[in-house]
Design an enzyme around this catalytic site. Structure first.
Site, mmCIF file in Angstrom:
data_model
loop_
_atom_site.group_PDB
_atom_site.id
_atom_site.type_symbol
_atom_site.label_atom_id
_atom_site.label_comp_id
_atom_site.label_asym_id
_atom_site.label_seq_id
_atom_site.Cartn_x
_atom_site.Cartn_y
_atom_site.Cartn_z
ATOM 1 N N ARG A 148 45.029 33.271 49.810
ATOM 2 C CA ARG A 148 44.098 34.359 50.109
ATOM 3 C C ARG A 148 42.716 33.859 50.502
ATOM 4 N NH1 ARG A 148 44.762 37.522 44.625
ATOM 5 N NH2 ARG A 148 44.905 35.353 43.996
ATOM 6 N N CYS A 206 39.912 32.266 46.040
ATOM 7 C CA CYS A 206 40.809 33.182 45.341
ATOM 8 C C CYS A 206 41.166 32.467 44.037
ATOM 9 C CB CYS A 206 42.034 33.523 46.191
ATOM 10 S SG CYS A 206 43.029 32.102 46.707
ATOM 11 N N ASP A 239 42.413 39.798 43.960
ATOM 12 C CA ASP A 239 42.707 41.215 43.793
ATOM 13 C C ASP A 239 42.672 41.539 42.301
ATOM 14 O OD1 ASP A 239 43.228 41.985 46.620
ATOM 15 O OD2 ASP A 239 44.827 40.511 46.435
ATOM 16 N N HIS A 278 34.165 35.873 36.771
ATOM 17 C CA HIS A 278 33.857 35.544 38.164
ATOM 18 C C HIS A 278 32.619 34.670 38.216
ATOM 19 C CE1 HIS A 278 31.690 39.300 37.276
ATOM 20 N NE2 HIS A 278 30.730 38.770 37.999
ATOM 21 N N GLN A 290 44.594 28.604 47.839
ATOM 22 C CA GLN A 290 45.695 28.095 48.650
ATOM 23 C C GLN A 290 46.136 29.098 49.716
ATOM 24 O OE1 GLN A 290 48.775 27.019 45.873
ATOM 25 N NE2 GLN A 290 47.721 25.141 45.290
#
Length: 133
Positions: A79, A73, A33, A40, A77
Site C-alpha cells: 500500500r 503502510c 486502513d 501512528h 511493501q
C-alpha cells in the site's frame, strides 16, 4: 517513470532524526486502513489506501509545497509504495516545488519496534496490538 524498485527509501532512524530536528517541509503520509489503530507517527497525515481514489487530488494539493514526503503502510511493501507511485504519477510537476518522495523502510511495524513507546515520535501507541504482528 518511477517504479517500486526505484523509489527512495528512508529508515526509521533517519525519519526520527528529521522529526526530532524539527524538519520543515516534511510530510509523513500513513496509508494504512483498519490497521491504523494502535498508534501512528506523530504529525503524520492519515489517508487510508481504500480512500485514495477519492482523496488523491486533496493529498496532492495539501502536499504541493512540501519538499520531502514519506509514505508508509504497515510493512511498506504494497500500500505505501503503491500510494507513493500513484502520487508521483498523478501530481503535476509544472510549477511545483522540487519534491523528494520516500517510502518508510519496514513501515509502521519497523517504526513501532524502535519508537512505538517514544511519545515524542509516536501518538496513541497500543503495544498489545503490535506484539504479534
Amino acid at each position: 517513470m518511477a517504479t517500486i524498485a526505484t523509489l527512495h527509501r528512508m529508515s526509521a532512524a533517519q525519519l526520527a532524526d528529521r522529526i526530532r530536528a524539527g524538519a520543515r517541509s516534511l510530510a509523513i503520509v500513513d496509508v494504512r486502513d483498519d490497521d491504523h489503530i494502535g498508534g501512528h507517527i506523530k504529525g503524520s497525515l492519515h489517508f487510508a489506501s481504500g480512500t485514495l481514489d477519492v482523496m488523491m487530488p486533496t493529498l496532492i494539493r495539501r502536499l504541493e509545497d512540501v519538499e520531502t514526503v514519506v509514505f508508509h503502510c504497515a510493512l511498506s511493501q504494497q500500500r505505501g509504495p503503491g500510494a507513493a507511485l500513484r502520487y508521483l504519477r498523478e501530481k503535476k510537476p509544472e510549477g511545483t516545488k522540487p519534491q523528494t518522495v520516500y517510502i518508510l523502510d519496514r513501515g509502521f511495524v519497523g517504526w513501532q519496534e524502535v519508537y512505538g513507546e517514544d511519545t515524542q515520535l509516536t501518538e496513541n501507541f497500543r503495544k498489545e496490538i503490535w506484539q504479534n504482528y
